[in-house]
Design a protein around this motif. Structure first.
Motif, PDB file in Angstrom:
ATOM      1  N   LYS A 125      52.231 -26.535  -8.550  1.00 43.69           N
ATOM      2  CA  LYS A 125      52.355 -27.629  -9.497  1.00 43.69           C
ATOM      3  C   LYS A 125      51.713 -27.275 -10.841  1.00 43.69           C
ATOM      4  O   LYS A 125      51.930 -27.955 -11.834  1.00 43.69           O
ATOM      5  CB  LYS A 125      51.662 -28.878  -8.930  1.00 43.69           C
ATOM      6  CG  LYS A 125      52.450 -29.575  -7.834  1.00 43.69           C
ATOM      7  CD  LYS A 125      51.765 -30.874  -7.504  1.00 43.69           C
ATOM      8  CE  LYS A 125      52.382 -31.644  -6.357  1.00 43.69           C
ATOM      9  NZ  LYS A 125      53.769 -31.488  -6.068  1.00 43.69           N
TER      10      LYS A 125
ATOM     11  N   PRO B 283      58.614 -25.308 -17.941  1.00 39.18           N
ATOM     12  CA  PRO B 283      57.395 -24.512 -18.008  1.00 39.18           C
ATOM     13  C   PRO B 283      57.313 -23.572 -16.815  1.00 39.18           C
ATOM     14  O   PRO B 283      57.943 -23.814 -15.782  1.00 39.18           O
ATOM     15  CB  PRO B 283      56.291 -25.559 -17.964  1.00 39.18           C
ATOM     16  CG  PRO B 283      56.909 -26.738 -17.297  1.00 39.18           C
ATOM     17  CD  PRO B 283      58.366 -26.702 -17.595  1.00 39.18           C
TER      18      PRO B 283
ATOM     19  N   VAL C 183      50.947 -25.725 -14.291  1.00 41.18           N
ATOM     20  CA  VAL C 183      51.713 -25.119 -15.380  1.00 41.18           C
ATOM     21  C   VAL C 183      50.946 -23.923 -15.944  1.00 41.18           C
ATOM     22  O   VAL C 183      49.755 -24.003 -16.191  1.00 41.18           O
ATOM     23  CB  VAL C 183      51.963 -26.157 -16.488  1.00 41.18           C
ATOM     24  CG1 VAL C 183      52.609 -25.511 -17.689  1.00 41.18           C
ATOM     25  CG2 VAL C 183      52.818 -27.289 -15.958  1.00 41.18           C
ATOM     26  N   VAL C 184      51.655 -22.818 -16.067  1.00 37.46           N
ATOM     27  CA  VAL C 184      51.049 -21.634 -16.659  1.00 37.46           C
ATOM     28  C   VAL C 184      51.390 -21.632 -18.146  1.00 37.46           C
ATOM     29  O   VAL C 184      52.548 -21.753 -18.519  1.00 37.46           O
ATOM     30  CB  VAL C 184      51.605 -20.351 -16.010  1.00 37.46           C
ATOM     31  CG1 VAL C 184      50.983 -19.117 -16.647  1.00 37.46           C
ATOM     32  CG2 VAL C 184      51.352 -20.380 -14.523  1.00 37.46           C
ATOM     33  N   ASP C 185      50.360 -21.511 -18.963  1.00 33.70           N
ATOM     34  CA  ASP C 185      50.579 -21.489 -20.401  1.00 33.70           C
ATOM     35  C   ASP C 185      51.503 -20.345 -20.785  1.00 33.70           C
ATOM     36  O   ASP C 185      51.446 -19.277 -20.195  1.00 33.70           O
ATOM     37  CB  ASP C 185      49.231 -21.302 -21.097  1.00 33.70           C
ATOM     38  CG  ASP C 185      48.937 -22.458 -22.008  1.00 33.70           C
ATOM     39  OD1 ASP C 185      49.318 -23.578 -21.648  1.00 33.70           O
ATOM     40  OD2 ASP C 185      48.346 -22.216 -23.072  1.00 33.70           O
TER      41      ASP C 185
ATOM     42  N   ARG D 149      55.535 -22.271 -13.735  1.00 33.40           N
ATOM     43  CA  ARG D 149      54.582 -22.931 -12.842  1.00 33.40           C
ATOM     44  C   ARG D 149      54.184 -22.043 -11.677  1.00 33.40           C
ATOM     45  O   ARG D 149      54.986 -21.239 -11.210  1.00 33.40           O
ATOM     46  CB  ARG D 149      55.206 -24.189 -12.224  1.00 33.40           C
ATOM     47  CG  ARG D 149      55.347 -25.336 -13.128  1.00 33.40           C
ATOM     48  CD  ARG D 149      56.041 -26.446 -12.358  1.00 33.40           C
ATOM     49  NE  ARG D 149      56.553 -27.464 -13.249  1.00 33.40           N
ATOM     50  CZ  ARG D 149      55.823 -28.468 -13.710  1.00 33.40           C
ATOM     51  NH1 ARG D 149      54.576 -28.605 -13.328  1.00 33.40           N
ATOM     52  NH2 ARG D 149      56.343 -29.333 -14.532  1.00 33.40           N
TER      53      ARG D 149
END
Lengths: 445, 514
Positions: free
Chosen positions: B400, B395, B402-404, B397
């Motif tokens: 820490k 993913p 998480v970017v959609d 990030r």
């Protein structure tokens, strides 16, 4: 003693089988009539068809006279309700299997207490912990911690280069000042409790009791070379794998996880910040080569399919992986997987069954599952016939060895003929299940 | 019988129209700012400029008032309306903002007036205003006009629409959409469950911060008028000054340090700062973007300080380095030192690379913003690793977090559009006959809402050095940069062939059913 086991899954059945040897009354509750019938044909126990969360079924299983209830279905909710009902019926100890992660966290303690849970077991977590211990065990293939902190049992295979090869045990002990004791030898897939005149041969799988400080010396004598794990590849991305990967990453080890299911792989990648998560089939050798499986120091196969795990480990071993670990669910396969290049194998069921047995016997049980051989710890009672005898004077049942004695003051020593046993000591015993049950009456209470 | 007033007529024919409603409220707010400028000119000023200011302000307020009275916001709105509302409001606002300059004869040419207006509202701070021929330290404009110039930056800094969302009563679900369309930065982080409260808190913080900075300036020796105008343009990271030599005019280390701190803070996320003030420093300190922001500033300061030239390696030189770096990173654009003429080329190049960067998301700064740079960096790393591991799941990030994927692809699109517009603009300006560095820096400084550029448009010069084609592009780029590209492009794609529904909503009536 009356024990109720809920769930005739592999944990439950294994547990029931073990408890039979202990002379314990076992009642089992299982929802699936086919499974229930199978168990009642195989074992001499009472089987009730019904839900573990049903008071009627529990009553039928004799809940009012039960001392221990072990709720080991794969359904957390059923297990928790069963525990609640057991406490209402004044059952002394409840052992509950819970898989949901959030219930193992601190803030769930109140809930578990309210549900009357005395002992919480989590097969996945226990399996992961066992694997972690193995990785840190300098090349040993099995590692058992005894209750006395300095005593351990290591399982390892004697290599051609081993300085101890071709020597009889008595001469080995003499030259090593009785620093360790070989508890079992597995040769040609048969496990025996060795006598002093037995010789160690290359290819023997031995389980040796020793002091923790002697661990590295012992492994050297067995010709086992250790390699520090820097790169670990975990095949399969289940709960065991997630826990393992998390721990290994935080220990600074480079971790690659291969998971077949794309959504699950995505979820893992989100949660495991440092691990490399790859979506693919673990039996796809092309993929394993592409991810240079041979360069991994340790490969751990954790999928739900035993065959895939063995296959992948075997492939990794031929590619040059130093140490392979396979999770095997079917207990009857554990013995044979070594043939396929799997260095160590363990079963999640075994781990949780041991946890229950430990509680029931109030002692430390490390059963070895490939045959009926086990390692146990017992406390010598004041009325024991062994009290104040040295080992040379005692006649022990056949196929049984006393490996070490820990005094009440916590001083442990590896046993030899001169070692004396006193009431209150803890002894470590290697033996077949039958021999152990024959020893039990002699131990006093 | 009800009295027939304009208001009741307006009320009786109320129709649902998001675009006109938002536009109306915008006009009221802009009108209010103009009236305030008129009042200041009337009381402390010495020209007749208050008349046009009053006239425009009053007209704007009244028209805006009736527009919003005649319309209301229905629950059912198309997404395009949100983008159109924001774009149209900003364009109209820019046009109205240019009127005071024209009517007071501050500028005689319309394009210059519009440039100054857009540069103000977009918080760019590039100017075409000339020095007063009698007194070259100040600009050739009255106090009221200069106040309007500063106020326009302040309005544009946090955003009129954010303010509208803040003051309007319960608004259904579209509030966040509007907020995201206008508020600087890719994340519409909520401070509270209700958008309105979030917007309100942001504006309260903005107001409080402005007052605090102005008082600090006052205490450091500025007079009241100077403190107010500079406070407004510092907090909004606009960078307009009433003096031709910008902050350098005061020649005061204390004032400069205050400005450095204020600009640095204004480049940080307002919602994280808000939490910090209310006793929760964790989110700001743990924010990777904030750490990177600090790192960027420190590295850039060290680099410029070390390379600016031996004669600049003094305490003053260090302060100047700090000032220039924070001024560019926060996209304020104040100047103390003329880095184009005084600094070596190495030190200039450091500043040049800071031009398009911007501060943190959720600040008043412009540029692409660090959070997007981090997102693109994580994306690039994934692509590199993907070459080796085709099945890799990784993913994107930031730290820490998480970017959609949907957010990440939006950010990537933004990056690509930014690069395309920046490159295209630089090409256009250089084709129009400007030197290469001038053209590149003009494109970057406009799109990043910074202000000063390099070569011909350095801190000591102004945008009149650039030809009209370059200035025209800069105006478009400033608006694009301020609204972070998407709303305008989206609205433009529908402009040649606006959907009938949208067109009907803008022009014709649909009388309320009940």
């Amino acid at each position: 003693m009356h024990v109720i086991i809920i769930g005739a899954g592999e944990v439950g059945v294994y547990l029931a089988k073990r408890l039979q040897y202990e002379g314990v009354d076992v009642a089992m509750i299982e929802l699936d009539p086919i499974k229930a019938a199978k168990v009642s044909n195989k074992l001499d126990i009472q089987v009730v068809v019904g839900s573990g969360s049903s008071p009627v079924a529990l009553k039928e299983a004799g809940i009012e006279k039960a001392d221990i209830l072990a709720a080991v279905t794969q359904n957390d909710e059923v297990n928790l309700v069963a525990s609640l009902l057991a406490k209402e019926n004044n059952v002394a100890t409840t052992v509950v299997r819970v898989e949901a992660d959030e219930l193992h966290k601190k803030d769930a303690a109140n809930l578990l207490q309210a549900a009357g849970v005395d002992i919480l077991i989590d097969p996945d977590a226990e399996t992961a912990d066992e694997i972690l211990t193995l990785i840190g065990a300098n090349g040993a293939k099995e590692f058992y911690q005894m209750s006395a902190s300095q005593l351990i049992v290591l399982g390892a295979t004697v290599t051609e280069e081993a300085p101890l090869a071709q020597q009889a045990l008595t001469s080995i002990y003499a030259s090593a000042d009785n620093a360790f004791l070989v508890g079992t030898i597995t040769r040609d897939e048969k496990t025996i409790i060795p006598r002093g005149d037995e010789k160690l041969l290359p290819g023997d799988h031995v389980r040796v009791l020793c002091q923790r400080s002697d661990q590295i010396r012992l492994l050297q004598l067995l010709g086992v070379t250790a390699k520090k794990a820097r790169r670990v590849m975990i095949l399969g991305g289940g709960a065991v794998a997630e826990r393992l990967a998390g721990r290994l990453c935080s220990a600074g080890i480079e971790v690659t996880v291969i998971e077949k299911d794309s959504d699950r792989a995505d979820a893992l990648a989100r949660r495991l910040e440092k691990a490399m998560v790859i979506c693919g089939d673990i039996t796809d050798t092309e993929l394993l080569l592409q991810e240079s499986v041979g360069e991994a120091d340790v490969v751990i196969a954790t999928t739900g399919e035993d065959a895939s795990n063995v296959l992948a480990c075997g492939f990794a071993a031929t590619e040059g992986t130093h140490f392979t670990v396979a999770v095997i669910h079917r207990l009857d396969l554990l013995a044979m997987v070594k043939r396929f290049g799997v260095d160590a194998s363990l079963s999640p069921r075994k781990a949780s069954a041991n946890a229950v047995l430990r509680q029931i016997r109030k002692g430390n049980v490390h059963s070895i599952l490939e045959s009926d051989v086990e390692i146990d710890e017992f406390i010598i009672g004041p009325d024991s016939e062994l009290d104040r005898h040295s080992l040379a004077d005692i006649s022990l049942p056949k196929n049984l060895l006393i490996g070490a004695v820990t005094t009440r003051n916590g001083i442990s020593s590896i046993a030899n003929d001169q070692t004396e046993i006193n009431a209150g000591d803890t002894v470590i015993v290697f033996g077949t299940s039958k021999a152990v049950s024959r020893l039990r009456p002699k131990l006093g209470s | 019988m009800r009295k027939l007033t304009l208001r009741t007529i307006a009320k009786s024919k109320q129709r649902p129209n998001l675009i006109l409603h938002v536009l109306g409220l915008t006009l009221v707010l802009v009108g209010g700012a103009l009236l305030l400028s008129a009042l200041v000119e009337l009381t402390v000023g010495d020209t007749q400029d208050w008349v046009p200011l009053l006239a425009i302000g009053a007209t704007s307020t009244i028209v805006g008032y009736f527009l919003q009275e005649a319309t209301y916001i229905s629950e059912r709105i198309a997404r395009i309306e949100v983008f159109a509302a924001v774009t149209i409001s900003w364009v109209v606002m820019s046009l109205i903002g240019s009127l005071p300059y024209l009517l007071t004869k501050t500028f005689t040419r319309f394009d210059n007036a519009l440039f100054e207006s857009i540069s103000g509202l977009s918080t760019t701070g590039a100017t075409v205003l000339q020095a007063n021929p009698d007194n070259p330290i100040i600009f050739d404009a009255s106090k009221g006009i200069l106040l309007w110039r500063s106020l326009s930056q302040w309005i544009g800094g946090m955003g009129v629409i954010v303010l509208i969302v803040a003051i309007l009563p319960a608004l259904g679900n579209w509030g966040m959409g509007l907020l995201q369309a206008e508020a600087p930065g890719p994340t519409g982080e909520r401070l509270t469950p209700r958008v309105r409260h979030t917007a309100r808190k942001l504006w309260v913080f903005y107001l409080g911060f402005t007052v605090a900075v102005s008082f600090a300036y006052l205490a450091a020796g500025m007079d009241f008028y100077e403190a107010a105008t500079h406070g407004l343009t510092t907090v909004s990271t606009g960078g307009f000054s009433i003096y031709t030599k910008s902050m350098g005019h005061f020649d005061s280390a204390l004032i400069e340090w205050i400005a450095i701190s204020a600009m640095f803070i204004a480049g940080a996320s307002f919602s994280l700062l808000y939490k910090l003030i209310f006793g929760k420093p964790g989110p700001l300190l743990r924010s990777i973007e904030f750490r990177v922001y600090c790192l960027v500033v420190l590295v850039a300061v060290s680099l410029t300080f070390l390379t600016a030239g031996a004669q600049h390696q003094t305490a003053d030189g260090l302060r100047n380095a700090f000032f220039s770096v924070t001024s560019i990173v926060s996209t304020t654009g104040y100047g103390t030192v003329d880095f184009v003429n005084d600094w070596t080329f190495q030190a200039q190049s450091v500043l040049f690379f800071l031009l398009p960067l911007g501060g943190m998301a959720g600040s008043t700064s412009g540029g692409v913003k660090l959070v997007r740079v981090l997102t693109v960096g994580s994306f690039a790393r994934r692509e590199i690793m993907n070459q080796l591991h085709p099945g890799l799941k990784r993913p994107i990030r930031i730290g820490k977090i998480v970017v959609d994927n949907s957010v990440a692809s939006q950010v990537l699109g933004f990056f690509i559009l930014t690069l395309a517009i920046f490159g295209g603009g630089a090409l256009l300006i250089s084709l129009s006959g400007e030197p290469l560095l001038t053209a590149f820096s003009a494109s970057a400084t406009s799109l990043g809402n910074v202000g000063p550029g390099f070569e011909e448009i350095g801190p000591s010069n102004d945008f009149t050095q650039i030809n009209p084609i370059g200035r025209a592009f800069s105006m478009v780029a400033m608006l694009l940069g301020r609204l972070e590209i998407y709303p305008i492009i989206v609205a433009l794609t529908r402009l040649p062939r606006p959907s009938r529904r949208l067109w009907r909503r803008i022009t014709t009536s649909r009388i309320q059913a009940s």
